[in-house]
Design an enzyme around this catalytic site. Structure first.
Site, PDB file in Angstrom:
ATOM      1  N   ASN A   1       0.935  -1.323   0.089  1.00  0.00           N
ATOM      2  CA  ASN A   1      -0.020  -0.112  -0.081  1.00  0.00           C
ATOM      3  C   ASN A   1       0.768   1.313   0.114  1.00  0.00           C
ATOM      4  O   ASN A   1       0.386   2.239   0.069  1.00  0.00           O
ATOM      5  CB  ASN A   1      -1.214   0.077   0.960  1.00  0.00           C
ATOM      6  N   LYS A   2       2.059   1.154  -0.180  1.00  0.00           N
ATOM      7  CA  LYS A   2       3.083   2.325  -0.173  1.00  0.00           C
ATOM      8  C   LYS A   2       3.341   2.652  -1.648  1.00  0.00           C
ATOM      9  O   LYS A   2       2.922   1.933  -2.326  1.00  0.00           O
ATOM     10  CB  LYS A   2       4.451   2.088   0.386  1.00  0.00           C
TER      11      LYS A   2
END
Ligand SMILES: *Cc1c(COP(=O)(O)O)cnc(C)c1O
Length: 372
Positions: A183-184
């Protein structure tokens, strides 16, 4: 649910496949492969740092950074209470004392005006953690650190590509860390990076990453390290992702502004601040804070959204309320009202890189349905 909108989906349609295939075709799959060094160099350069040390995740990057700075028993480290457990693990494990500050209710970042009052003769470092999309107001922290002779660790796990007053996040203080979780803004599946300008700190982190093996006497150890090496396959993904970071940031900003445009009229919800004096929001995740007056907390809202096919995640749970830390006798009687409120009323909606406009519209419709 057929039209379920997941909270996160990464975008892997650049050179990811090509570079990964190269790992397999050349047989370079371990941490010895050439992509690791290339990724370290290019990532560090992008963040305005001299050295990059790739590791297996963002949590161990912080562990190594804390250890490399020589933080140990009796030392105190000032940090936000509103953050992920990763930030506090090594501080507690090594016998140092985490000293907490509350959050700013608008930026959701640590309230830097609370730092100075927390400094004692034992304070060794300040940990900056940029939260959700806006950077911490870094300059006052650096100024306080300088005046009191303190080290600064910057956790930039959510800030790839963000800047503070035009300078890259990840370039502040003695040492900075990143995560490459899916999710980065840059993902390697699992992965992390330590960046620093300090030759000695870089050397120490390299050694800590590799069990503190010694070049001359390999199996004789002068210090305890970890095996936190990154594989060539992870670095292959990272390189391909890094090539697209500018696009990713543009995309996230556009998504954030689009959400804001569509959600603005809803009563009783606080949206992320679009900008401050020192940065435009990068919307790592798009957070919503419900008004107490709505009579609805995050847990109930998230449950109702799940029923309507919207993936969500709660905000962080403050360190001073963590059962594991309370059982150790930490933070007895301490209160941080802003962080407590954020944990109770805050959650984030689908914000991943692969989110489409159609999905965003569906999310907004369903949010409106739940909040009215
Ligand atoms: C994601 C994250 C981490 C941890 O990274 P992992 O790679 O999941 O271990 C640390 N700090 C912050 C602020 C994060 O958002």
């Amino acid at each position: 649910m057929s039209n379920f909108v997941p909270v996160n989906e990464p975008l892997l349609d650049g050179n990811e496949k090509k570079y990964l295939l190269e790992c397999i075709e050349t047989g370079w799959i371990s941490s010895e492969g050439p992509f690791v060094k290339e990724f370290e160099e290019k990532f560090a350069a992008r963040m305005g740092r001299k050295h990059g040390i790739a590791v297996s995740n963002g949590t161990v990057a912080i562990d190594a950074a804390v250890d490399a700075l020589g933080i140990g028993p009796g030392d105190e480290v000032i940090m936000p209470t509103f953050t992920i457990i990763s930030c506090i693990n090594q501080i507690v494990r090594c016998g140092a004392k985490p000293v907490l500050v509350d959050s700013d209710p608008l930026t959701w970042n640590m309230d830097v005006s609370q730092i100075e009052a927390k400094i004692t003769s034992r304070t060794k470092a300040i940990m900056i953690v940029h939260i959700f999309g806006l950077p911490v107001d870094v300059d006052p922290v650096l100024e306080i650190a300088e005046r009191h002779g303190l080290k600064v660790i910057e956790d930039a796990a959510e800030m790839h590509g963000q800047t503070y007053k035009g300078k890259p996040c990840g370039s502040f203080g003695d040492i900075s860390t990143f995560s490459f979780y899916p999710n980065k803004h840059v993902t390697t599946g699992e992965g992390g990076m330590i960046v620093t300008d300090d030759d000695e700190l870089a050397e120490t982190c390299r050694s800590l990453r590799n069990l503190c093996f010694q070049p001359q006497k390999r199996f004789v150890h002068e210090r305890l390290g970890w095996n936190m090496r990154m594989t060539n396959m992870q670095a292959a993904l990272g390189l391909a992702q890094l090539e697209r970071l500018d696009d990713f940031v543009l995309r996230k900003r556009e998504m954030g502004l689009r959400y804001t445009g569509m959600l603005r009229e809803i009563q009783g919800v606080q949206l992320p601040l679009p900008s401050t004096d020192y940065a435009d929001n990068i919307y790592w995740v798009y957070g919503l804070m419900l008004d107490e007056s709505m009579g609805l907390d995050a847990e109930s809202a998230m449950k109702r959204l799940a029923e309507k096919g919207v993936g969500t995640r709660p905000f962080f749970y403050p360190m001073h309320q963590q059962p594991v830390l309370r059982k150790m006798g930490l933070f007895e009687g301490e209160q941080y009202p802003v962080a407590e409120k954020m944990a109770k009323y805050g959650f984030y909606i689908p914000s991943g890189m692969a989110l489409t406009y159609e999905q965003m519209s569906a999310v907004v419709e369903r949010v409106k349905g739940v909040l009215h």
